[in-house]
Scaffold this motif. Structure first.
Motif, short mmCIF file in Angstrom:
data_model
loop_
_atom_site.label_atom_id
_atom_site.label_comp_id
_atom_site.label_asym_id
_atom_site.label_seq_id
_atom_site.Cartn_x
_atom_site.Cartn_y
_atom_site.Cartn_z
N ALA A 1 9.46 11.52 -1.72
CA ALA A 1 9.98 11.01 -2.99
C ALA A 1 9.54 11.87 -4.16
CB ALA A 1 9.50 9.59 -3.19
N ASN A 2 8.32 12.43 -4.11
CA ASN A 2 7.81 13.19 -5.25
C ASN A 2 8.64 14.42 -5.55
OD1 ASN A 2 5.83 11.38 -5.47
ND2 ASN A 2 4.36 12.53 -4.21
N GLU A 3 9.32 14.93 -4.52
CA GLU A 3 10.06 16.17 -4.72
C GLU A 3 11.33 15.97 -5.53
OE1 GLU A 3 10.61 18.08 -0.90
OE2 GLU A 3 8.65 17.29 -0.36
N GLY B 1 0.83 -1.22 0.00
CA GLY B 1 0.00 0.00 0.00
C GLY B 1 0.86 1.26 0.00
N PRO B 2 0.23 2.44 -0.22
CA PRO B 2 1.00 3.68 -0.38
C PRO B 2 1.91 3.99 0.81
CG PRO B 2 -1.38 4.06 -0.68
CD PRO B 2 -1.21 2.62 -0.36
N ASN B 3 1.46 3.64 2.04
CA ASN B 3 2.32 3.91 3.20
C ASN B 3 2.85 2.64 3.84
OD1 ASN B 3 2.18 6.75 3.09
ND2 ASN B 3 0.02 6.55 3.75
N GLY B 4 2.74 1.54 3.10
CA GLY B 4 3.20 0.26 3.63
C GLY B 4 4.72 0.13 3.52
N PRO B 5 5.25 -0.99 4.01
CA PRO B 5 6.70 -1.18 4.01
C PRO B 5 7.34 -1.05 2.62
CG PRO B 5 5.61 -2.88 5.32
CD PRO B 5 4.53 -2.09 4.67
N SER B 6 6.69 -1.62 1.59
CA SER B 6 7.36 -1.62 0.27
C SER B 6 7.63 -0.20 -0.21
CB SER B 6 6.51 -2.35 -0.78
OG SER B 6 6.26 -3.66 -0.36
N MET B 7 6.58 0.64 -0.18
CA MET B 7 6.75 2.00 -0.70
C MET B 7 7.68 2.83 0.19
SD MET B 7 5.62 2.25 -3.63
CE MET B 7 5.90 4.00 -3.86
N THR B 8 7.65 2.57 1.50
CA THR B 8 8.56 3.30 2.40
C THR B 8 10.01 2.99 2.04
OG1 THR B 8 6.90 3.10 4.12
CG2 THR B 8 9.13 3.65 4.85
N ILE B 9 10.26 1.71 1.76
CA ILE B 9 11.64 1.30 1.45
C ILE B 9 12.03 1.78 0.04
CG2 ILE B 9 13.12 -0.74 1.13
CD1 ILE B 9 11.27 -2.09 3.33
N GLN C 1 6.62 -5.91 -5.03
CA GLN C 1 6.13 -6.92 -4.08
C GLN C 1 7.04 -6.96 -2.85
OE1 GLN C 1 3.21 -8.84 -4.10
NE2 GLN C 1 3.95 -9.06 -2.00
N GLY C 2 6.41 -6.80 -1.70
CA GLY C 2 7.17 -6.84 -0.45
C GLY C 2 7.10 -8.21 0.19
N GLN C 3 7.97 -8.42 1.15
CA GLN C 3 7.98 -9.68 1.91
C GLN C 3 8.47 -9.39 3.32
OE1 GLN C 3 7.92 -13.24 0.66
NE2 GLN C 3 8.38 -13.99 2.70
N ARG C 4 7.76 -9.92 4.31
CA ARG C 4 8.19 -9.77 5.70
C ARG C 4 8.92 -11.05 6.11
NH1 ARG C 4 3.18 -9.93 9.40
NH2 ARG C 4 3.40 -12.14 9.02
N TRP C 5 10.10 -10.90 6.67
CA TRP C 5 10.87 -12.05 7.17
C TRP C 5 11.00 -11.86 8.68
CZ3 TRP C 5 12.52 -15.58 3.45
CH2 TRP C 5 12.56 -15.12 2.12
N GLY C 6 10.09 -12.50 9.42
CA GLY C 6 10.08 -12.29 10.88
C GLY C 6 11.34 -12.81 11.54
N SER C 7 11.89 -13.90 11.03
CA SER C 7 13.12 -14.47 11.61
C SER C 7 14.16 -14.53 10.51
CB SER C 7 12.86 -15.89 12.13
OG SER C 7 11.80 -15.90 13.05
N ALA C 8 14.49 -13.37 9.94
CA ALA C 8 15.39 -13.36 8.78
C ALA C 8 16.76 -13.91 9.13
CB ALA C 8 15.52 -11.94 8.23
N LEU C 9 17.33 -13.39 10.20
CA LEU C 9 18.70 -13.76 10.57
C LEU C 9 18.77 -14.02 12.06
CD1 LEU C 9 20.45 -10.73 8.85
CD2 LEU C 9 19.95 -12.93 7.82
#
Ligand SMILES: Cc1cc2nc3c(=O)[nH]c(=O)nc-3n(C[C@H](O)[C@H](O)[C@H](O)COP(=O)(O)OP(=O)(O)OC[C@H]3O[C@@H](n4cnc5c(N)ncnc54)[C@H](O)[C@@H]3O)c2cc1C
Length: 459
Positions: A307-309, A274-282, A323-331
């Motif tokens: 970003a628009n500026e 979504g517009p303010n979700g993790p993917s767009m924030t990153i 497409q985002g992905q959450r890795w709760g136990s990445a490392l």
């Protein structure tokens, strides 16, 4: 479009891993990634030494980085098909419970959509576990730390006291290591044209971003296709990896379990993308880094704006795929942080507790302080004879809980980088592979012992 959406590369620091990497390169399954790597600052001061923020040693490591040819996952597939032809793989099957029966193990679980990590709970809950087949097994080996979770987690293998599982103490020890969560974003941009075209680096760490840790251009990897968009325009595909601090803050707010019922909350594309979700924030953080890379003098201004500026300056406004992905136990929390702050059996002071799980938001942390590399560790890592032995080597450390966890009497093993407590070894693929090899060697020893005692009984 092709992406590595988790691990981006592996390193071969130890002689054992070098031997494996050489074999994989010889077979054409892996190749050295000779990219242009660097660090980017968007104008703020980094809170720690930038070298300590490197992503698995990139860009600072002097040793080569390797990638799977055709994607990281293809190495595992090829090893299974070519180097382990006797192995039976059951795809799309989840082990939900392990049962000890007359000195052997029986597996119970599910398959189909209920087995998948992100199927809605309403679907998964309808399917109850059943015996996966009628076979029993001498040994069980777990590799995913999430299997040590209670039943709420989709990867749980039911290894808990409440379940009466005799392997619960081992699972609890592995599961006690704090986790570093991460978000990744797979994003394809229409290739920037003209002055804003092409960044000068193929992969980089960002030393002062709250959100973005590492970015890797996928088609810069050996034998990844240079991609084409629908209208024939070339695309640039990037995998962006968040900072641990961002991921911890995000999962504190949007928890992985329902706060009232404790039920697992699968990740939902509407939330992720979504517009303010993790993917767009990153992605916004990536665009700020792109400005900083091209025009360092604009970096400070860009780091303040939205970003628009800076559409024109960064050239990455045209997103074709996201497409985002959450890795709760990445490392696994790097070992030196684990032992520095905790006592090696539980969480340390740098961790944050969310719904009874310990997470480490510390930045980077993959450079092990030299004071932490014990003689024991150095000796193990430089085993002179390892390179000469063609097959899996039997290492004396196998049994003492450094490379993996196990209970020989139960025939239960836990391997992987979460289970590895080798001094001086960072979490990641090398630690996971060496842990698995050591566990397999130990199993072979136990099998040979059992066989020879049966033979003696017969004689
Ligand atoms: C975003 C990200 C980036 C990373 N980048 C790098 C990198 O660049 N370099 C590097 O060296 N490392 C990197 N890592 C770490 C690396 O991915 C891990 O160290 C490695 O994958 C561990 O391998 P493993 O085989 O032990 O476990 P995994 O790769 O986690 O495999 C465990 C497997 O077990 C399966 N499983 C789990 N529970 C069950 C169950 N109940 N029943 C059946 N199957 C089950 C899972 O589906 C999975 O396939 C990264 C990790 C992440 C998340």
């Amino acid at each position: 479009m092709e992406f590595d959406h988790g691990a981006q590369f592996f390193k071969a620091h130890s002689p054992e891993m070098k031997r494996l990497a050489d074999h994989w390169v010889e077979q054409g399954w892996a190749a050295e990634w000779r990219g242009k790597f660097g660090r980017v600052s968007t104008g703020a001061s980094p809170s720690v030494d930038p070298a300590n923020l490197d992503f698995f040693g990139c860009p600072g490591a002097s040793e080569p980085l390797f990638v799977g040819v055709g994607g990281m996952q293809s190495v595992c597939r090829r090893v299974l098909v070519c180097d382990a032809p006797g192995v039976t793989v059951r795809k799309g099957v989840r082990v939900a419970q392990v049962e000890r029966l007359d000195g052997a193990w029986r597996l119970h679980g599910t398959s189909g959509r209920a087995a998948l990590h992100d199927s809605p709970e309403s679907e998964a809950a309808l399917v109850s576990s059943s015996s996966l087949d009628n076979e029993t097994f001498d040994f069980v080996l777990m590799t995913d730390v999430s299997s040590s979770f209670g039943a709420w987690h989709r990867a749980s293998a039911g290894l808990t006291e409440e379940n009466g599982c005799p392997a619960a103490p081992i699972a609890a020890r592995v599961g006690s290591r704090p986790r570093v969560p991460l978000f990744t974003v797979m994003v394809a941009f229409r290739k920037p044209k003209g002055e804003s075209g092409g960044l000068p680096l193929d992969a980089f760490t960002v030393t002062d971003s709250n959100e973005l840790w590492f970015a890797a251009r996928q088609e810069a990897k050996p034998r990844f296709p240079a991609d084409q968009g629908a209208e024939g325009d070339e695309l640039e595909c990037w995998t962006l990896i968040s900072t641990a601090a961002y991921a911890v803050a995000e999962i504190s707010e949007t928890t992985m379990q329902d706060e009232k019922t404790g039920a697992f909350v699968p990740q939902d594309p509407a939330y992720l993308n979504g517009p303010n979700g993790p993917s767009m924030t990153i992605v916004r953080a990536f665009r700020r880094a792109a400005v900083a890379l091209r025009q360092p003098q604009d970096a400070v201004e860009a780091s303040k704006g939205s970003a628009n500026e800076f559409d024109e300056a960064d050239g990455y406004s045209d997103i074709v795929y996201l497409q985002g992905q959450r890795w709760g136990s990445a490392l696994a929390q790097p070992l030196h942080l684990f032992t520095e702050h905790g006592d090696g059996t539980g969480p340390g002071s740098s961790t944050v507790r969310i719904m009874n799980v310990e997470y480490d938001p510390s930045p980077g942390g993959f450079v092990t302080p030299s004071s932490q590399i014990s003689k024991e560790g150095t000796a193990v890592l430089s085993r002179a004879d390892a390179a000469e032995k063609p097959g899996p080597y039997l290492c004396e450390e196998a049994a003492n809980g450094l490379e993996f966890e196990h209970d020989a009497d139960l025939g239960f093993f836990y391997a992987g980088d979460f289970a590895s407590r080798m001094p001086g070894r960072s979490p990641g693929i090398e630690a996971a592979a060496l842990s698995g090899i050591a566990a397999a060697s130990q199993m072979a020893v136990l099998l040979l012992k059992a066989q020879s005692s049966r033979t003696q009984e017969v004689v």
